[in-house]
Design a protein around this motif. Structure first.
Motif, mmCIF file in Angstrom:
data_model
loop_
_atom_site.group_PDB
_atom_site.id
_atom_site.type_symbol
_atom_site.label_atom_id
_atom_site.label_comp_id
_atom_site.label_asym_id
_atom_site.label_seq_id
_atom_site.Cartn_x
_atom_site.Cartn_y
_atom_site.Cartn_z
ATOM 1 N N HIS A 66 3.459 3.150 8.454
ATOM 2 C CA HIS A 66 3.690 1.706 8.506
ATOM 3 C C HIS A 66 5.192 1.473 8.458
ATOM 4 C CE1 HIS A 66 -0.502 0.497 7.883
ATOM 5 N NE2 HIS A 66 -0.586 1.551 7.086
ATOM 6 N N SER A 67 5.641 0.513 9.247
ATOM 7 C CA SER A 67 7.052 0.134 9.219
ATOM 8 C C SER A 67 7.152 -1.341 9.574
ATOM 9 C CB SER A 67 7.867 0.998 10.196
ATOM 10 O OG SER A 67 7.403 0.828 11.515
ATOM 11 N N ARG A 68 8.360 -1.849 9.581
ATOM 12 C CA ARG A 68 8.590 -3.257 9.892
ATOM 13 C C ARG A 68 9.908 -3.365 10.641
ATOM 14 N NH1 ARG A 68 6.636 -7.956 8.346
ATOM 15 N NH2 ARG A 68 5.217 -7.033 6.850
ATOM 16 N N ASP A 69 9.933 -4.247 11.643
ATOM 17 C CA ASP A 69 11.190 -4.565 12.318
ATOM 18 C C ASP A 69 11.154 -6.031 12.708
ATOM 19 O OD1 ASP A 69 9.726 -4.792 14.695
ATOM 20 O OD2 ASP A 69 10.544 -2.972 15.590
ATOM 21 N N ALA A 70 12.034 -6.438 13.610
ATOM 22 C CA ALA A 70 12.122 -7.846 13.996
ATOM 23 C C ALA A 70 10.829 -8.369 14.615
ATOM 24 C CB ALA A 70 13.286 -8.038 14.965
ATOM 25 N N ARG A 71 10.012 -7.462 15.167
ATOM 26 C CA ARG A 71 8.745 -7.883 15.789
ATOM 27 C C ARG A 71 7.647 -8.100 14.767
ATOM 28 N NH1 ARG A 71 7.971 -2.857 19.480
ATOM 29 N NH2 ARG A 71 8.718 -1.971 17.539
ATOM 30 N N ALA A 73 5.203 -6.364 11.326
ATOM 31 C CA ALA A 73 4.663 -5.129 10.744
ATOM 32 C C ALA A 73 4.137 -4.240 11.865
ATOM 33 C CB ALA A 73 3.548 -5.463 9.766
ATOM 34 N N ILE A 74 4.451 -2.952 11.778
ATOM 35 C CA ILE A 74 4.056 -1.996 12.809
ATOM 36 C C ILE A 74 3.242 -0.886 12.158
ATOM 37 C CG2 ILE A 74 4.864 -0.354 14.547
ATOM 38 C CD1 ILE A 74 7.484 -2.023 14.607
ATOM 39 N N ALA A 75 2.082 -0.596 12.740
ATOM 40 C CA ALA A 75 1.248 0.523 12.293
ATOM 41 C C ALA A 75 1.237 1.564 13.410
ATOM 42 C CB ALA A 75 -0.167 0.055 11.997
ATOM 43 N N ARG A 76 1.584 2.801 13.075
ATOM 44 C CA ARG A 76 1.588 3.907 14.051
ATOM 45 C C ARG A 76 0.206 4.554 14.009
ATOM 46 N NH1 ARG A 76 4.953 5.232 18.285
ATOM 47 N NH2 ARG A 76 5.116 7.456 18.531
ATOM 48 N N HIS A 77 -0.493 4.525 15.145
ATOM 49 C CA HIS A 77 -1.837 5.085 15.266
ATOM 50 C C HIS A 77 -1.773 6.419 15.990
ATOM 51 C CE1 HIS A 77 -4.376 1.491 14.272
ATOM 52 N NE2 HIS A 77 -3.183 0.945 14.368
ATOM 53 N N GLN A 78 -2.777 7.270 15.719
ATOM 54 C CA GLN A 78 -2.860 8.534 16.445
ATOM 55 C C GLN A 78 -4.307 8.973 16.579
ATOM 56 O OE1 GLN A 78 -0.832 11.726 14.509
ATOM 57 N NE2 GLN A 78 -2.353 11.953 12.928
ATOM 58 N N VAL A 79 -4.558 9.719 17.654
ATOM 59 C CA VAL A 79 -5.827 10.423 17.874
ATOM 60 C C VAL A 79 -5.477 11.812 18.414
ATOM 61 C CG1 VAL A 79 -7.225 8.356 18.342
ATOM 62 C CG2 VAL A 79 -6.137 9.542 20.227
ATOM 63 N N GLN A 80 -6.392 12.750 18.221
ATOM 64 C CA GLN A 80 -6.241 14.086 18.794
ATOM 65 C C GLN A 80 -6.971 14.105 20.140
ATOM 66 O OE1 GLN A 80 -4.348 16.525 17.314
ATOM 67 N NE2 GLN A 80 -3.853 14.901 15.871
ATOM 68 N N GLU A 82 -7.443 16.911 23.463
ATOM 69 C CA GLU A 82 -7.178 18.131 24.238
ATOM 70 C C GLU A 82 -6.036 18.970 23.664
ATOM 71 O OE1 GLU A 82 -8.990 19.244 26.709
ATOM 72 O OE2 GLU A 82 -10.288 17.509 26.926
ATOM 73 N N GLY A 83 -5.959 19.049 22.334
ATOM 74 C CA GLY A 83 -4.908 19.846 21.713
ATOM 75 C C GLY A 83 -3.575 19.137 21.603
ATOM 76 N N CYS A 84 -3.553 17.844 21.883
ATOM 77 C CA CYS A 84 -2.339 17.035 21.777
ATOM 78 C C CYS A 84 -2.569 15.900 20.788
ATOM 79 C CB CYS A 84 -1.966 16.422 23.123
ATOM 80 S SG CYS A 84 -1.542 17.627 24.388
ATOM 81 N N ARG A 85 -1.474 15.339 20.325
ATOM 82 C CA ARG A 85 -1.547 14.143 19.492
ATOM 83 C C ARG A 85 -1.143 12.964 20.373
ATOM 84 N NH1 ARG A 85 1.706 15.616 15.169
ATOM 85 N NH2 ARG A 85 3.422 14.329 15.872
ATOM 86 N N VAL A 86 -1.979 11.959 20.420
ATOM 87 C CA VAL A 86 -1.704 10.744 21.184
ATOM 88 C C VAL A 86 -1.366 9.652 20.187
ATOM 89 C CG1 VAL A 86 -2.631 9.066 22.822
ATOM 90 C CG2 VAL A 86 -3.301 11.475 22.998
ATOM 91 N N GLU A 87 -0.208 9.010 20.367
ATOM 92 C CA GLU A 87 0.290 8.023 19.395
ATOM 93 C C GLU A 87 0.633 6.712 20.075
ATOM 94 O OE1 GLU A 87 3.800 9.785 17.738
ATOM 95 O OE2 GLU A 87 2.658 11.198 16.519
ATOM 96 N N TRP A 88 0.506 5.624 19.304
ATOM 97 C CA TRP A 88 0.968 4.317 19.766
ATOM 98 C C TRP A 88 1.250 3.433 18.571
ATOM 99 C CZ3 TRP A 88 -4.054 5.946 19.983
ATOM 100 C CH2 TRP A 88 -5.028 5.150 19.388
ATOM 101 N N ASP A 89 2.128 2.456 18.778
ATOM 102 C CA ASP A 89 2.479 1.476 17.752
ATOM 103 C C ASP A 89 1.678 0.209 17.992
ATOM 104 O OD1 ASP A 89 4.356 3.072 16.507
ATOM 105 O OD2 ASP A 89 6.028 2.286 17.708
ATOM 106 N N ARG A 90 1.092 -0.304 16.908
ATOM 107 C CA ARG A 90 0.394 -1.599 16.964
ATOM 108 C C ARG A 90 1.177 -2.562 16.105
ATOM 109 N NH1 ARG A 90 -5.464 -0.915 16.488
ATOM 110 N NH2 ARG A 90 -5.159 -0.530 18.705
ATOM 111 N N ILE A 91 1.613 -3.659 16.716
ATOM 112 C CA ILE A 91 2.379 -4.671 16.009
ATOM 113 C C ILE A 91 1.411 -5.735 15.508
ATOM 114 C CG2 ILE A 91 4.212 -6.398 16.200
ATOM 115 C CD1 ILE A 91 5.300 -4.621 18.537
ATOM 116 N N ASN A 92 1.456 -5.977 14.193
ATOM 117 C CA ASN A 92 0.544 -6.965 13.583
ATOM 118 C C ASN A 92 1.248 -8.295 13.405
ATOM 119 O OD1 ASN A 92 -1.504 -5.015 13.321
ATOM 120 N ND2 ASN A 92 -0.508 -4.233 11.492
#
Length: 92
Positions: A66-71, A73-80, A82-92
């Motif tokens: 979890h982090s925060r910036d001008a946009r 609160a931001i939550a960093r999500h991930q899923v596994q 095919e042997g990789c980590r897939v990530e994205w930021d969700r802005i609340n």
């Protein structure tokens, strides 16, 4: 994407990571999920994607930062995938 792995990759390790990325990217493209960045320089390859409702097709995600910036609160999500980590930021 951050943190570069400072030790050189062996050709076999690089090949394995590239193959994992190829498989994961193929799944993401078939799901019409937008890819923002690829990172081979971590122990587990990382793919950064846009925050879209269709990301739910990848299965349940885990919030790991979890982090925060001008946009806001931001939550960093991930899923596994095919042997990789897939990530994205969700802005609340």
């Amino acid at each position: 994407m951050s943190q570069l792995n400072q030790r050189p990759l062996s050709p076999s390790a690089l090949t394995l990571r590239m193959e994992a990325l190829r498989r994961a990217v193929n799944v993401l493209l078939c799901q019409e999920i937008q890819i923002l960045a690829l990172d081979l320089n971590r122990d587990t390859p990382v793919i950064e994607i846009s925050d879209l409702p269709r990301n739910q097709r990848l299965g349940p995600s885990a919030v790991y930062r979890h982090s925060r910036d001008a946009r806001g609160a931001i939550a960093r999500h991930q899923v596994q995938l095919e042997g990789c980590r897939v990530e994205w930021d969700r802005i609340n």
